[in-house]
Design an enzyme around this catalytic site. Structure first.
Site, PDB file in Angstrom:
ATOM      1  NE  ARG A 130      73.463   8.920   3.264  1.00 46.22           N
ATOM      2  CZ  ARG A 130      72.197   9.213   3.541  1.00 46.22           C
ATOM      3  NH1 ARG A 130      71.707  10.387   3.157  1.00 46.22           N
ATOM      4  NH2 ARG A 130      71.428   8.364   4.187  1.00 46.22           N
ATOM      5  CD  GLU A 185      75.985  15.067   6.374  1.00 44.23           C
ATOM      6  OE1 GLU A 185      75.736  15.160   5.153  1.00 44.23           O
ATOM      7  OE2 GLU A 185      75.189  14.548   7.196  1.00 44.23           O
ATOM      8  NE  ARG A 209      70.707   1.877 -10.205  1.00 43.92           N
ATOM      9  CZ  ARG A 209      70.264   1.135  -9.205  1.00 43.92           C
ATOM     10  NH1 ARG A 209      70.961   0.072  -8.814  1.00 43.92           N
ATOM     11  NH2 ARG A 209      69.139   1.436  -8.592  1.00 43.92           N
ATOM     12  CB  ILE A 253      64.730  12.697  -4.759  1.00 42.13           C
ATOM     13  CG1 ILE A 253      64.226  12.120  -3.435  1.00 42.13           C
ATOM     14  CG2 ILE A 253      65.229  14.129  -4.562  1.00 42.13           C
ATOM     15  CD1 ILE A 253      65.305  11.936  -2.390  1.00 42.13           C
ATOM     16  CG  HIS A 281      71.982  15.633   5.669  1.00 40.62           C
ATOM     17  ND1 HIS A 281      72.713  14.467   5.733  1.00 40.62           N
ATOM     18  CD2 HIS A 281      70.876  15.327   4.924  1.00 40.62           C
ATOM     19  CE1 HIS A 281      72.099  13.514   5.060  1.00 40.62           C
ATOM     20  NE2 HIS A 281      70.980  14.022   4.558  1.00 40.62           N
ATOM     21  CB  ILE A 282      68.256  21.143   6.617  1.00 45.52           C
ATOM     22  CG1 ILE A 282      68.765  22.131   5.551  1.00 45.52           C
ATOM     23  CG2 ILE A 282      69.037  21.300   7.905  1.00 45.52           C
ATOM     24  CD1 ILE A 282      68.594  23.590   5.934  1.00 45.52           C
ATOM     25  N   GLY A 283      67.629  18.643   4.033  1.00 44.12           N
ATOM     26  CA  GLY A 283      66.733  18.427   2.900  1.00 44.12           C
ATOM     27  C   GLY A 283      65.358  17.938   3.285  1.00 44.12           C
ATOM     28  N   GLY A 308      65.441   8.865  -9.756  1.00 42.39           N
ATOM     29  CA  GLY A 308      64.467   8.122  -8.970  1.00 42.39           C
ATOM     30  C   GLY A 308      63.352   9.054  -8.540  1.00 42.39           C
TER      31      GLY A 308
END
Length: 328
Positions: free
Chosen positions: A244, A273, A182, A162, A292-294, A160
């Site tokens: 995730r 988390e 997909r 990202i 989780h600091i993307g 997608g």
């Protein structure tokens, strides 16, 4: 004249609608972005709200959700009779029951696109740090040699916004790029980044030196990477997850890392988390974990909050909501 202008401004301020947020600071909204919300709304923090729900509940028309808080639970929604919209900070809405929320007459929005660059940067940062052992494990059992990134094969699961940004960055490292999605992207998209489509996920896993997972969490993607998938990867392969935590079976990952089924893993997401301090993943020298600091850059956060504000304002005014999430 000055007094009239002052009174007019004060009246406009008093007419600002009310919104609920989790908190300012810590795990809530950064102090330097609260001004974006304050320009348009009166803010009530969750702690203050819970002290007197009867006072605050009826006037709150919007809810800004950050780091999954405030949680859109039935007990909270029932206290917000005037609520029109929940604005989620981020793309993933797996933590939201959209049909249920819609049953209250409340819209749900997210922030697509704006997070793509920062998350793709994080994926590459994790890939590079793991390949070049930038952060060594305390046990010093990590291989003394590094792995080449330039010229290696990258497999992207989820092409997608990202995933495509990851491919763009990888092209600069002259990587061979495979992807599984997909739906196949256009020939033009593939040629622009030099990516080849793998209809079967198994083929991608077998051929890739680095596997980057960038998918939404759905029933179909929960546990997408488990024992079988990990066994198909190269023993020199590295798994990078920026989607995730539940997309990867963490028990299977621990076994694969301990047994040498794969070389390493680099994770910006886990479940839960944060992980419990005694979790096996935290003890392995061939695992790199970030909290989780993307999307956690100042520019990205400000863009996300501004998009949330725009979504909430549109919903309150009865206009078309730019980023409304429709129930499936």
């Amino acid at each position: 004249m000055f007094l009239n202008v002052f009174l007019s401004q004060q009246e406009m301020a008093d007419n600002k609608p009310w919104v609920l947020i989790s908190e300012v600071g810590d795990k809530g909204f950064h102090e330097d972005v609260v001004d974006i919300i304050n320009q348009h709304f009166h803010i009530v923090c969750l702690k203050e709200f819970l002290q007197n729900p009867a006072l605050h509940g009826p006037k709150i028309q919007g809810m800004f959700m950050w780091n999954f808080s405030p949680a859109a639970e039935p007990s909270l929604l029932s206290c917000l009779p005037s609520l029109k919209v929940i604005a989620n900070g981020g793309v993933g809405i797996d933590h939201l029951d959209v049909p249920y929320i819609n049953s209250f007459g409340v819209k749900v929005t997210n922030t697509p696109g704006v997070v793509s660059d920062a998350t793709a940067d994080m994926a590459m940062a994790l890939l590079l740090a793991s390949a070049r052992t930038v952060i060594e494990g305390e046990s010093n059992t990590f291989p003394s040699y590094n792995f080449e990134v330039t010229g290696s094969t990258l497999g992207i699961i989820g092409m997608g916004h990202i995933g495509y940004k990851v491919a763009q960055r990888s092209k600069g490292f002259n990587m061979r790029i495979l992807y599984h999605n997909r739906n196949r992207r256009s020939v033009e998209d593939e040629q622009a980044v030099g990516a080849s489509y793998c209809e079967k996920l198994d083929d991608l896993l077998k051929e890739s030196d680095f596997v980057v997972v960038v998918v939404n969490l759905t029933p179909d993607t929960t546990g997408l990477i488990s024992h079988r998938e990990l066994s198909l990867m190269k023993p020199t392969g590295t798994l990078v997850n920026v989607s995730r935590g539940l997309v990867v079976d963490q028990d299977a990952l621990v076994k694969a890392l301990m047994s040498g089924t794969i070389r390493a893993a680099a994770l910006d997401v886990t479940h839960p988390e944060p992980l419990p301090r005694d979790h096996p993943l935290l003890t392995l020298p061939n695992v790199l974990i970030t909290p989780h600091i993307g999307t956690n850059t100042r520019g990205t956060i400000r863009k996300m909050v501004q998009m949330m504000v725009d979504n909430v304002l549109a919903a309150m005014k009865g206009l078309a909501v730019p980023n409304e999430v429709k129930a499936k």
